[in-house]
Every structure is written in C-alpha cells, then in structure tokens.
Design a protein around this motif. Sequence first.
Motif, PDB file in Angstrom:
ATOM      1  N   ILE A 115     -13.649  -0.707  21.927  1.00 22.76           N
ATOM      2  CA  ILE A 115     -12.229  -0.867  21.580  1.00 22.76           C
ATOM      3  C   ILE A 115     -12.112  -1.543  20.222  1.00 22.76           C
ATOM      4  CG2 ILE A 115     -10.017  -1.919  22.221  1.00 22.76           C
ATOM      5  CD1 ILE A 115     -11.038  -1.966  25.140  1.00 22.76           C
ATOM      6  N   ILE A 116     -11.288  -0.966  19.371  1.00 29.28           N
ATOM      7  CA  ILE A 116     -10.925  -1.580  18.100  1.00 29.28           C
ATOM      8  C   ILE A 116      -9.433  -1.849  18.138  1.00 29.28           C
ATOM      9  CG2 ILE A 116     -10.766  -1.295  15.587  1.00 29.28           C
ATOM     10  CD1 ILE A 116     -13.171   0.552  15.715  1.00 29.28           C
ATOM     11  N   ARG A 117      -9.052  -3.064  17.819  1.00 29.56           N
ATOM     12  CA  ARG A 117      -7.632  -3.406  17.706  1.00 29.56           C
ATOM     13  C   ARG A 117      -7.259  -3.472  16.233  1.00 29.56           C
ATOM     14  NH1 ARG A 117      -4.639  -9.122  19.401  1.00 29.56           N
ATOM     15  NH2 ARG A 117      -2.541  -8.502  18.703  1.00 29.56           N
ATOM     16  N   ILE A 118      -6.178  -2.802  15.867  1.00 35.63           N
ATOM     17  CA  ILE A 118      -5.750  -2.794  14.471  1.00 35.63           C
ATOM     18  C   ILE A 118      -4.288  -3.226  14.357  1.00 35.63           C
ATOM     19  CG2 ILE A 118      -7.340  -0.916  13.902  1.00 35.63           C
ATOM     20  CD1 ILE A 118      -4.923   0.982  13.757  1.00 35.63           C
ATOM     21  N   MET A 119      -3.923  -3.674  13.180  1.00 37.75           N
ATOM     22  CA  MET A 119      -2.519  -3.815  12.837  1.00 37.75           C
ATOM     23  C   MET A 119      -2.367  -3.319  11.401  1.00 37.75           C
ATOM     24  SD  MET A 119       0.545  -4.176  13.480  1.00 37.75           S
ATOM     25  CE  MET A 119       0.257  -4.517  15.215  1.00 37.75           C
ATOM     26  N   PRO A 120      -1.751  -2.170  11.251  1.00 36.10           N
ATOM     27  CA  PRO A 120      -1.508  -1.606   9.928  1.00 36.10           C
ATOM     28  C   PRO A 120      -0.073  -1.890   9.493  1.00 36.10           C
ATOM     29  CG  PRO A 120      -1.242   0.086  11.588  1.00 36.10           C
ATOM     30  CD  PRO A 120      -1.434  -1.228  12.320  1.00 36.10           C
ATOM     31  N   ASN A 121       0.334  -1.328   8.379  1.00 39.06           N
ATOM     32  CA  ASN A 121       1.751  -1.319   8.019  1.00 39.06           C
ATOM     33  C   ASN A 121       2.125   0.035   7.433  1.00 39.06           C
ATOM     34  OD1 ASN A 121       0.785  -1.479   5.366  1.00 39.06           O
ATOM     35  ND2 ASN A 121       1.504  -3.552   5.019  1.00 39.06           N
ATOM     36  N   THR A 122       3.408   0.309   7.356  1.00 39.00           N
ATOM     37  CA  THR A 122       3.866   1.651   6.999  1.00 39.00           C
ATOM     38  C   THR A 122       3.507   2.100   5.584  1.00 39.00           C
ATOM     39  OG1 THR A 122       6.067   0.722   6.540  1.00 39.00           O
ATOM     40  CG2 THR A 122       5.720   1.735   8.700  1.00 39.00           C
ATOM     41  N   PRO A 123       3.285   1.201   4.600  1.00 42.04           N
ATOM     42  CA  PRO A 123       2.834   1.692   3.290  1.00 42.04           C
ATOM     43  C   PRO A 123       1.497   2.435   3.337  1.00 42.04           C
ATOM     44  CG  PRO A 123       3.787  -0.486   3.024  1.00 42.04           C
ATOM     45  CD  PRO A 123       3.696  -0.225   4.512  1.00 42.04           C
ATOM     46  N   ALA A 124       0.836   2.447   4.490  1.00 45.60           N
ATOM     47  CA  ALA A 124      -0.369   3.260   4.646  1.00 45.60           C
ATOM     48  C   ALA A 124      -0.092   4.722   4.345  1.00 45.60           C
ATOM     49  CB  ALA A 124      -0.922   3.120   6.067  1.00 45.60           C
ATOM     50  N   SER A 125       1.138   5.162   4.574  1.00 43.23           N
ATOM     51  CA  SER A 125       1.473   6.579   4.371  1.00 43.23           C
ATOM     52  C   SER A 125       1.366   6.997   2.915  1.00 43.23           C
ATOM     53  CB  SER A 125       2.881   6.873   4.892  1.00 43.23           C
ATOM     54  OG  SER A 125       3.850   6.143   4.164  1.00 43.23           O
ATOM     55  N   VAL A 126       1.411   6.034   1.992  1.00 43.61           N
ATOM     56  CA  VAL A 126       1.271   6.351   0.560  1.00 43.61           C
ATOM     57  C   VAL A 126       0.007   5.715  -0.014  1.00 43.61           C
ATOM     58  CG1 VAL A 126       3.731   6.698   0.175  1.00 43.61           C
ATOM     59  CG2 VAL A 126       2.764   4.401  -0.094  1.00 43.61           C
ATOM     60  N   GLY A 127      -0.922   5.312   0.880  1.00 39.76           N
ATOM     61  CA  GLY A 127      -2.207   4.793   0.436  1.00 39.76           C
ATOM     62  C   GLY A 127      -2.178   3.374  -0.079  1.00 39.76           C
ATOM     63  N   GLY A 129      -1.303   0.603   2.020  1.00 41.70           N
ATOM     64  CA  GLY A 129      -1.104  -0.243   3.184  1.00 41.70           C
ATOM     65  C   GLY A 129      -2.063  -1.413   3.242  1.00 41.70           C
ATOM     66  N   MET A 130      -1.841  -2.267   4.232  1.00 44.15           N
ATOM     67  CA  MET A 130      -2.735  -3.366   4.560  1.00 44.15           C
ATOM     68  C   MET A 130      -3.020  -3.274   6.042  1.00 44.15           C
ATOM     69  SD  MET A 130      -4.340  -6.056   3.330  1.00 44.15           S
ATOM     70  CE  MET A 130      -5.737  -6.098   4.491  1.00 44.15           C
ATOM     71  N   MET A 131      -4.289  -3.216   6.410  1.00 38.56           N
ATOM     72  CA  MET A 131      -4.684  -3.109   7.814  1.00 38.56           C
ATOM     73  C   MET A 131      -5.696  -4.195   8.136  1.00 38.56           C
ATOM     74  SD  MET A 131      -6.720  -0.031   9.821  1.00 38.56           S
ATOM     75  CE  MET A 131      -5.382   1.166   9.652  1.00 38.56           C
ATOM     76  N   ARG A 153      -8.155   5.860   3.177  1.00 37.95           N
ATOM     77  CA  ARG A 153      -7.088   6.243   2.256  1.00 37.95           C
ATOM     78  C   ARG A 153      -5.754   5.577   2.601  1.00 37.95           C
ATOM     79  NH1 ARG A 153      -8.485  10.953  -0.531  1.00 37.95           N
ATOM     80  NH2 ARG A 153      -6.600  10.533  -1.747  1.00 37.95           N
ATOM     81  N   SER A 154      -5.793   4.653   3.559  1.00 42.87           N
ATOM     82  CA  SER A 154      -4.547   3.987   3.964  1.00 42.87           C
ATOM     83  C   SER A 154      -4.229   2.788   3.087  1.00 42.87           C
ATOM     84  CB  SER A 154      -4.632   3.532   5.425  1.00 42.87           C
ATOM     85  OG  SER A 154      -5.553   2.469   5.590  1.00 42.87           O
ATOM     86  N   GLY A 155      -5.225   2.251   2.393  1.00 46.02           N
ATOM     87  CA  GLY A 155      -5.042   1.045   1.589  1.00 46.02           C
ATOM     88  C   GLY A 155      -6.177   0.075   1.836  1.00 46.02           C
ATOM     89  N   LYS A 156      -5.882  -1.197   1.883  1.00 44.13           N
ATOM     90  CA  LYS A 156      -6.902  -2.218   2.113  1.00 44.13           C
ATOM     91  C   LYS A 156      -7.117  -2.428   3.608  1.00 44.13           C
ATOM     92  CE  LYS A 156      -6.132  -4.804  -2.183  1.00 44.13           C
ATOM     93  NZ  LYS A 156      -7.440  -4.435  -2.757  1.00 44.13           N
ATOM     94  N   ILE A 157      -8.392  -2.653   4.000  1.00 42.82           N
ATOM     95  CA  ILE A 157      -8.765  -2.900   5.387  1.00 42.82           C
ATOM     96  C   ILE A 157      -9.555  -4.191   5.433  1.00 42.82           C
ATOM     97  CG2 ILE A 157      -9.988  -2.019   7.406  1.00 42.82           C
ATOM     98  CD1 ILE A 157      -9.690   0.787   6.285  1.00 42.82           C
TER      99      ILE A 157
END
Length: 268
Positions: A115-127, A129-131, A153-157
């Motif tokens: 199991i991986i738990r994540i919390m992204p944000n909607t700016p991921a849609s334009v590359g 985001g912060m996850m 390609r979502s942004g920073k992880i």
Amino acid sequence: MIKYGFIGCGNMGGALVRAASNAVTPDDIYVNDFFAAKVDELKSECGVSGADNNYIASSCNFIVLGAKPQTLLVELLPSIADILKARSDDFVLVSMAAGIHISQIRDAVGFDCPIIRIMPNTPASVGEGMMVYCKNELVSEDNENEFKTLFSRSGKIDSLDEKYFDAATAVMSCGPAFVYLFMEALADGGVKCGLPRDKALLYAEQMIKGAAQTALVTGKHPGVLKDAVCSPNGSTIEGVIALEDRGFRGAATNAVIKSYERNKELGK
C-alpha cells in the motif's frame, strides 16, 4: 506489461490520470468513475480506456483509489477485497483519501498487501503539482520506482512520514484553493483601479507563478524576498501594511489549521 487502474476520477483523480498519461503509455491506463461522463472525458482527452472496478482490481498492477474517505473504507475496498486476495501476481494499492491511514486501508481490504498512501494536488494536471507519499513495508523498491515513474509528470514528489500527512494536506492540497481566492482578490483590486478584467487576471496569475518560482529557485526565505520588493515609503509596503491591518497572515495560517483539523476528523 504493467497496467495502471484509477478508480474514482474526480478533480484530483482526473488530474492524476492526465499526468500519468504523459508519463506512461495511455493504452496501459484504465479508469472508472461513478459518473460515466468523467470517464468519457478522460478517454477522449488522454487516450486511456474505461473499465469496471472488478477488471481494475483483477488486472492492474497499480490500483489508484480516488474514492472519498468513507466510501473507500465502507464500500469500495470491501467490494473488491476478494478479487484482490485471489490474485497471485504483484499489485499495489495507491490511496489518495484524505485522513485515511495505511493501517485503515489494510483493515478495510482484510489482508496484508503493498500500500502506498499519497496526497497530491490538482496542479498535477498541468505538471506543476506537489505530491507527498508514504508506504508500508510490503512495497518493493521496484514498485516504489515504478510509482514514481507513473507520476513523474505530475510535478514534485516527496517521501513523508505518515504522521505529517494531515498537516501537509492542509498546506499543499487545500492550498491551491486559498491561492486561487487570493488571485481572484488581486484581480478584483486591479479592476477596481481601472484594469480590464482579463488583464488583471493575467497579471495576477503570472505574478503568483513568478513569485513561487523565485522562491523555489533561489531558496530564499519568503520574508527576505518580500523585503526586497518593499522600498522605503513605497507603494508595496503600503499594501503589505493594509494586508497586515486586515489580518492577512493570521487568516492564511488559520485556514491551514482549520483544514488540518478537518483532515484529522476525516480519519476517525
């Protein structure tokens, strides 16, 4: 061939599908949502395929769960638990449910699994985001690397201890709404001062983007960057004082605290 499934494609889930389709072959991505129109939109826009929950649970190596917290625990995971338990191949559950811990996901599915738990944000849609993410001990290094590739390609992880997730969520996942509110307010001020609405919005949007990029690139404290803009007896310091007079700093801090407290409630 690795397959990726997304169950729940609302604003956040849809943003991640869009990012993932730019990182891996869209033909390997399968999506489902209660609202068929959302699936159709993603199929048309990203080239992904539609599938039901049972197919995703039985066939996909990464199963991204975009359901609301209580729906995830009470309905979704129990409904696919037997299918997951019957699998003999490798799979990973990826949950983005606010406030829901890895231990709760494990209990809802009824057996130990990666199991991986994540919390992204909607700016991921334009590359952009912060996850943040955390994982249990059953997630292999190869699977963790593949997870990072999927969302590259979502942004920073960033890897984060699970105990900090509720606070991180309040800052970087709820935060875009606070910034959009500020952006709109800046544009309103510009309109009040005579700017056309489209110009005022453009200037506010680019200013916020540039200010954030300056902080990221230079690594300077926001207070230092703020001071550099404020000339003695100038117009900027007048605006800063106006914000402070209206409790801007306290209001922004309290917005994060209230969101954090709500995240804690969602996990109960």
